[in-house]
Design a protein around this motif. Structure first.
Motif, PDB file in Angstrom:
ATOM      1  N   UNK A  77      49.941  43.884  49.340  1.00  0.00           N
ATOM      2  CA  UNK A  77      48.798  44.700  49.438  1.00  0.00           C
ATOM      3  C   UNK A  77      47.512  43.990  49.360  1.00  0.00           C
ATOM      4  N   UNK A  78      47.368  43.058  48.335  1.00  0.00           N
ATOM      5  CA  UNK A  78      46.331  42.205  48.026  1.00  0.00           C
ATOM      6  C   UNK A  78      45.909  41.588  49.365  1.00  0.00           C
ATOM      7  N   UNK A  79      46.859  40.617  50.208  1.00  0.00           N
ATOM      8  CA  UNK A  79      46.386  39.968  51.350  1.00  0.00           C
ATOM      9  C   UNK A  79      46.035  41.360  52.672  1.00  0.00           C
ATOM     10  N   UNK A  80      46.668  42.339  52.331  1.00  0.00           N
ATOM     11  CA  UNK A  80      46.320  43.276  53.536  1.00  0.00           C
ATOM     12  C   UNK A  80      44.938  43.937  53.206  1.00  0.00           C
ATOM     13  N   UNK A  81      44.473  44.247  52.054  1.00  0.00           N
ATOM     14  CA  UNK A  81      43.230  44.554  51.525  1.00  0.00           C
ATOM     15  C   UNK A  81      42.281  43.580  51.981  1.00  0.00           C
ATOM     16  N   UNK A  82      42.446  42.285  51.769  1.00  0.00           N
ATOM     17  CA  UNK A  82      41.263  41.399  52.049  1.00  0.00           C
ATOM     18  C   UNK A  82      41.329  41.094  53.622  1.00  0.00           C
ATOM     19  N   UNK A  83      42.331  41.055  54.156  1.00  0.00           N
ATOM     20  CA  UNK A  83      42.368  40.790  55.745  1.00  0.00           C
ATOM     21  C   UNK A  83      41.608  41.939  56.238  1.00  0.00           C
ATOM     22  N   UNK A 114      40.152  43.378  43.492  1.00  0.00           N
ATOM     23  CA  UNK A 114      41.488  42.546  43.599  1.00  0.00           C
ATOM     24  C   UNK A 114      41.692  42.191  42.192  1.00  0.00           C
ATOM     25  N   UNK A 115      40.830  41.548  41.742  1.00  0.00           N
ATOM     26  CA  UNK A 115      40.944  40.992  40.320  1.00  0.00           C
ATOM     27  C   UNK A 115      41.207  42.123  39.326  1.00  0.00           C
ATOM     28  N   UNK A 116      40.617  43.111  39.340  1.00  0.00           N
ATOM     29  CA  UNK A 116      40.721  44.124  38.247  1.00  0.00           C
ATOM     30  C   UNK A 116      42.213  44.728  38.392  1.00  0.00           C
ATOM     31  N   UNK A 157      45.077  34.917  47.745  1.00  0.00           N
ATOM     32  CA  UNK A 157      43.965  35.923  48.466  1.00  0.00           C
ATOM     33  C   UNK A 157      42.579  35.383  48.123  1.00  0.00           C
ATOM     34  N   UNK A 158      42.299  34.825  46.867  1.00  0.00           N
ATOM     35  CA  UNK A 158      40.774  34.515  46.733  1.00  0.00           C
ATOM     36  C   UNK A 158      40.347  32.975  47.461  1.00  0.00           C
ATOM     37  N   UNK A 159      41.585  32.211  47.243  1.00  0.00           N
ATOM     38  CA  UNK A 159      41.302  30.709  47.485  1.00  0.00           C
ATOM     39  C   UNK A 159      42.129  30.206  48.908  1.00  0.00           C
TER      40      UNK A 159
END
Length: 199
Positions: A77-83, A114-116, A157-159
């Motif tokens: 999910x994290x990767x999908x949101x960012x992409x 995402x961090x939250x 996700x962030x780096x």
């Protein structure tokens, strides 16, 4: 034998997650590069979890390994949101900004959320870490592995995703291109259907 069966289950879950990720992103985003980016980094996140388990002395029992399987969905999910946000920014870029700046702006826009979200899930497991006795021995490994998995997803996700995304995403109107392709396929299928009904 039981551990081998569990490892087989984890391997199967990871494989299915990767396949489902590719299908979902192709259908929703219609971008193969985004699906390859996320599914390619997913095994890296699982590897980071196993390294953390080794460093912190967490046993690879059934409960601990199931924590990885549970967290795989959140990792995806994290990767999908960012992409998705990166692709949206690339499509809406009318000023011809450098791709690194576009990716940075897209990442900065959703990084706080995402961090939250990840931190909230990690904090919710704090009561599990305080368990003692049989309950602690049973559920603490799951809390450890899921926390490791979420932390690994956050790091990736962030780096990792932003620089890889800047490398593989070309500055093109991704959504417009995919829209024309998808629209053409739909019209072609409708034409075939109408012809078959007429005959």
């Amino acid at each position: 034998e039981l551990i081998q069966q569990t490892l087989g289950t984890i391997n199967e879950a990871l494989t299915l997650e990767i396949l489902i990720t590719i299908l979902v992103i192709i259908i929703m985003v219609f971008n193969l590069r985004a699906s390859v980016l996320i599914s390619g980094l997913l095994p890296v996140a699982v590897l980071m979890v196993f390294i953390a388990m080794k460093l912190f002395g967490v046993d690879a029992n059934i409960v601990a390994l199931s924590g990885i399987a549970i967290a795989i969905g959140t990792m995806v999910d994290v990767g999908v949101i960012l992409s998705e946000n990166i692709i949206r920014h690339l499509d809406e870029d009318d000023k011809n900004l450098p791709i690194n700046l576009v990716v940075y702006n897209a990442t900065a826009e959703v990084s706080g959320a995402i961090v939250t979200a990840v931190a909230t899930t990690i904090i919710s497991f704090i009561p599990v870490f305080t368990m003692i006795g049989a309950e602690g021995k049973l559920f603490r490994p799951l809390a450890f592995t899921k926390t490791f998995a979420l932390a690994a997803a956050l790091i990736i996700a962030l780096f990792l995703i932003p620089p890889f995304a800047a490398s593989i995403f070309k500055k093109a109107k991704i959504r417009k291109t995919s829209y024309y392709v998808l629209n053409g396929l739909i019209k072609y299928n409708l034409k075939i259907y109408v012809m078959s009904v007429q005959y």
